[in-house]
Design an enzyme around this catalytic site. Structure first.
Site, short mmCIF file in Angstrom:
data_model
loop_
_atom_site.label_atom_id
_atom_site.label_comp_id
_atom_site.label_asym_id
_atom_site.label_seq_id
_atom_site.Cartn_x
_atom_site.Cartn_y
_atom_site.Cartn_z
N ASP A 44 0.84 -1.20 0.00
CA ASP A 44 0.00 0.00 0.00
C ASP A 44 0.88 1.25 0.00
O ASP A 44 1.49 1.59 1.01
CB ASP A 44 -0.90 0.01 1.25
N TYR A 49 3.37 9.52 -0.48
CA TYR A 49 4.39 8.86 0.35
C TYR A 49 5.78 8.98 -0.29
O TYR A 49 6.78 8.65 0.35
CB TYR A 49 4.08 7.36 0.58
N LYS A 74 -2.44 5.85 -4.43
CA LYS A 74 -3.53 6.80 -4.15
C LYS A 74 -3.28 8.15 -4.81
O LYS A 74 -2.12 8.57 -4.96
CB LYS A 74 -3.67 7.02 -2.64
N HIS A 107 -7.35 9.61 -2.23
CA HIS A 107 -6.73 9.57 -0.90
C HIS A 107 -7.59 10.24 0.18
O HIS A 107 -7.71 9.73 1.30
CB HIS A 107 -5.35 10.25 -0.98
N1 NAP Z 1 -5.22 6.40 3.61
C1 NAP Z 1 -4.66 7.11 4.54
O1 NAP Z 1 -5.00 8.30 4.75
C2 NAP Z 1 -3.59 6.51 5.40
C3 NAP Z 1 -3.14 7.18 6.54
C4 NAP Z 1 -2.15 6.57 7.32
C5 NAP Z 1 -1.65 5.33 6.95
N2 NAP Z 1 -2.11 4.69 5.81
C6 NAP Z 1 -1.58 3.37 5.39
O2 NAP Z 1 -1.68 2.47 6.48
C7 NAP Z 1 -0.39 1.92 6.76
C8 NAP Z 1 -0.24 1.61 8.25
O3 NAP Z 1 -0.50 2.74 9.04
P1 NAP Z 1 0.64 3.56 9.80
O4 NAP Z 1 1.94 3.24 9.19
O5 NAP Z 1 0.24 4.98 9.81
O6 NAP Z 1 0.55 3.07 11.31
P2 NAP Z 1 0.50 1.64 12.09
O7 NAP Z 1 0.70 0.52 11.13
O8 NAP Z 1 -0.67 1.68 12.98
O9 NAP Z 1 1.76 1.78 13.05
C9 NAP Z 1 3.08 1.78 12.62
C10 NAP Z 1 3.96 1.89 13.88
O10 NAP Z 1 3.87 0.68 14.64
C11 NAP Z 1 5.19 0.13 14.83
N3 NAP Z 1 5.06 -1.34 14.76
C12 NAP Z 1 4.80 -2.08 13.66
N4 NAP Z 1 4.69 -3.38 13.98
C13 NAP Z 1 4.91 -3.48 15.30
C14 NAP Z 1 4.94 -4.57 16.20
N5 NAP Z 1 4.71 -5.82 15.80
N6 NAP Z 1 5.22 -4.31 17.51
C15 NAP Z 1 5.45 -3.04 17.93
N7 NAP Z 1 5.44 -1.96 17.11
C16 NAP Z 1 5.16 -2.18 15.81
C17 NAP Z 1 6.01 0.70 13.71
O11 NAP Z 1 7.37 0.81 14.12
P3 NAP Z 1 8.55 0.07 13.27
O12 NAP Z 1 8.41 0.53 11.85
O13 NAP Z 1 9.79 0.55 13.93
O14 NAP Z 1 8.31 -1.40 13.43
C18 NAP Z 1 5.40 2.10 13.54
O15 NAP Z 1 5.93 2.99 14.50
C19 NAP Z 1 0.56 3.01 6.26
O16 NAP Z 1 1.90 2.58 6.12
C20 NAP Z 1 -0.11 3.42 4.98
O17 NAP Z 1 0.17 2.49 3.96
C21 NAP Z 1 -3.08 5.27 5.04
#
Ligand code: NAP
Length: 280
Positions: A44, A49, A74, A107
Site C-alpha cells: 500500500d 508517500y 492513491k 486519498h
Molecule cells: N489512507 C490514509 O489516509 C492513510 C493514513 C495513514 C496510513 N495509511 C496506510 O496504512 C499503513 C499503516 O498505518 P501507519 O503506518 O500509519 O501506522 P501503524 O501501522 O498503525 O503503526 C506503525 C507503527 O507501529 C510500529 N510497529 C509495527 N509493527 C509493530 C509490532 N509488531 N510491535 C510493535 N510496534 C510495531 C512501527 O514501528 P517500526 O516501523 O519501527 O516497526 C510504527 O511505529 C501506512 O503505512 C499506509 O500504507 C493510510
C-alpha cells in the site's frame, strides 16, 4: 494468507504492507523487498508517500510474478479533477514501472473528487486499474458517491484500530458492499496501545504479541489490514497471524477499548485546510 473478494470479483489479500512514514525514504526499496520476502503480497503506497519508485523497483527485482502482487496507490487532492487525475495516474504508473495497478484510491474526500472518479471509472474500464476505491470517506460522502456514479467504490480505506473502531462506518460499507480496509491498525502507537493491559492479557493466552492480537481482531471483523513496520522481525511477526483465532469473549473485550481517539478527523476545518496545503 486469506483473501477477500471485492464487489467486482477481484481477489485482494486480507493483510498487506503499508509504506507510509518510512523514516529514511532511501530505505524504502530494501524495506519493501524484505516485506515481499516475508510473504506480503499487498503493498500500500500513495503519491504523497514519495516512494512509488522504490516500491516498483522492489517488485521488479523480486522473482515474484506481477499477478501475485496486489499494488495499491492513491491520488492526492492536488491532482483532483478529471484531467489532472488522468495525468497523475500515469505519473504514478510510470514511477511504479507497472502496466496497471490493482487498486487506485482517492486519498482524501476533498477538492473535485467527482471529476477524479469519472477519470478513474474510465481508467478502470480501459483495464489500467483492476479496482477503484476511496479513502477517508465518511459514510455520507461514500453513499453520495455511490448514488451518483456508474461504478461504485470497491474499497474505502479508513482509520481503524481498537481505540477507533468505526462500527457505524463498517455497517454502512457492508450494506453497500464496499470492502473496509484499515489504516493505522496499531493507532501508530498512540495511547500506549502496545502496553494496553487487555491486549497484553489476550496476547499471553495465545502466545502472541499485542500487535498480532490487534491484526487478528481486524481479520475476524472482515477488514483488510495494512500494518507498517520498518523492522524485519516486526514485519515477520505482523504477517504471522493466520494460525490462531480470538474467541468471541476476547473479541468483545477488545470492543471495550474504544476511546474516541482519532489520529485524523477529516470532518474538521483544520484538516481540510492543512491537507489542501500539502503539495508534492
Ligand atoms: N489512507 C490514509 O489516509 C492513510 C493514513 C495513514 C496510513 N495509511 C496506510 O496504512 C499503513 C499503516 O498505518 P501507519 O503506518 O500509519 O501506522 P501503524 O501501522 O498503525 O503503526 C506503525 C507503527 O507501529 C510500529 N510497529 C509495527 N509493527 C509493530 C509490532 N509488531 N510491535 C510493535 N510496534 C510495531 C512501527 O514501528 P517500526 O516501523 O519501527 O516497526 C510504527 O511505529 C501506512 O503505512 C499506509 O500504507 C493510510
Amino acid at each position: 494468507m486469506d483473501y477477500v473478494t471485492l464487489n467486482n470479483g477481484v481477489k485482494m489479500p486480507q493483510l498487506g504492507f503499508g509504506v507510509f512514514q518510512i523514516p529514511d525514504l532511501k530505505e524504502s526499496e530494501a524495506i519493501v523487498s524484505s516485506a515481499l520476502t516475508a510473504g506480503y503480497r499487498l503493498i500500500d503506497t500513495a503519491a504523497t508517500y514519495l516512494n512509488e519508485e522504490a516500491v516498483g523497483k522492489a517488485i521488479d527485482k523480486s522473482a515474484i510474478p506481477r499477478e501475485e502482487i496486489f499494488v495499491t496507490t492513491k491520488l492526492w487532492l492536488q491532482d483532483a479533477g478529471y484531467e489532472a487525475t488522468k495525468k497523475a495516474f500515469q505519473t504514478s504508473l510510470d514511477k511504479l514501472g507497472l502496466d496497471y495497478v490493482d487498486l487506485y484510491l482517492i486519498h482524501v474526500p476533498f477538492n473535485d473528487y467527482y471529476g477524479s472518479w469519472r477519470a478513474m471509472e474510465e481508467l478502470y474500464q480501459a483495464g489500467k486499474i483492476r479496482a477503484i476505491g476511496v479513502s477517508n470517506f465518511s459514510e455520507d460522502r461514500l453513499v453520495d458517491l455511490i448514488m451518483n456514479s456508474e461504478i461504485k467504490p470497491a474499497v474505502n480505506q479508513i482509520e481503524i484500530h481498537p481505540l477507533r473502531q468505526q462500527r457505524r462506518a463498517l455497517e454502512v460499507m457492508k450494506e453497500y458492499d464496499v470492502q473496509a480496509e484499515a489504516w493505522a491498525p496499531f493507532a501508530e502507537g498512540n495511547g500506549n496501545i502496545f502496553q494496553n493491559d487487555t491486549l497484553i492479557k489476550i496476547a499471553e493466552k495465545y502466545d502472541k504479541s499485542p500487535a498480532q492480537v490487534m491484526l487478528r481482531w481486524q481479520l475476524q471483523r472482515g477488514t483488510v489490514v495494512i500494518p507498517k513496520s520498518a523492522n524485519v522481525q516486526r514485519m515477520q511477526q505482523n504477517i504471522d497471524v493466520f494460525d490462531f483465532e480470538l474467541s468471541p469473549t476476547d473479541m468483545e473485550a477488545i470492543q471495550l477499548l474504544e476511546t474516541g481517539f482519532k489520529i485524523v478527523d477529516h470532518l474538521t476545518a483544520d484538516i481540510a485546510k492543512s491537507f489542501n496545503e500539502v503539495r508534492m
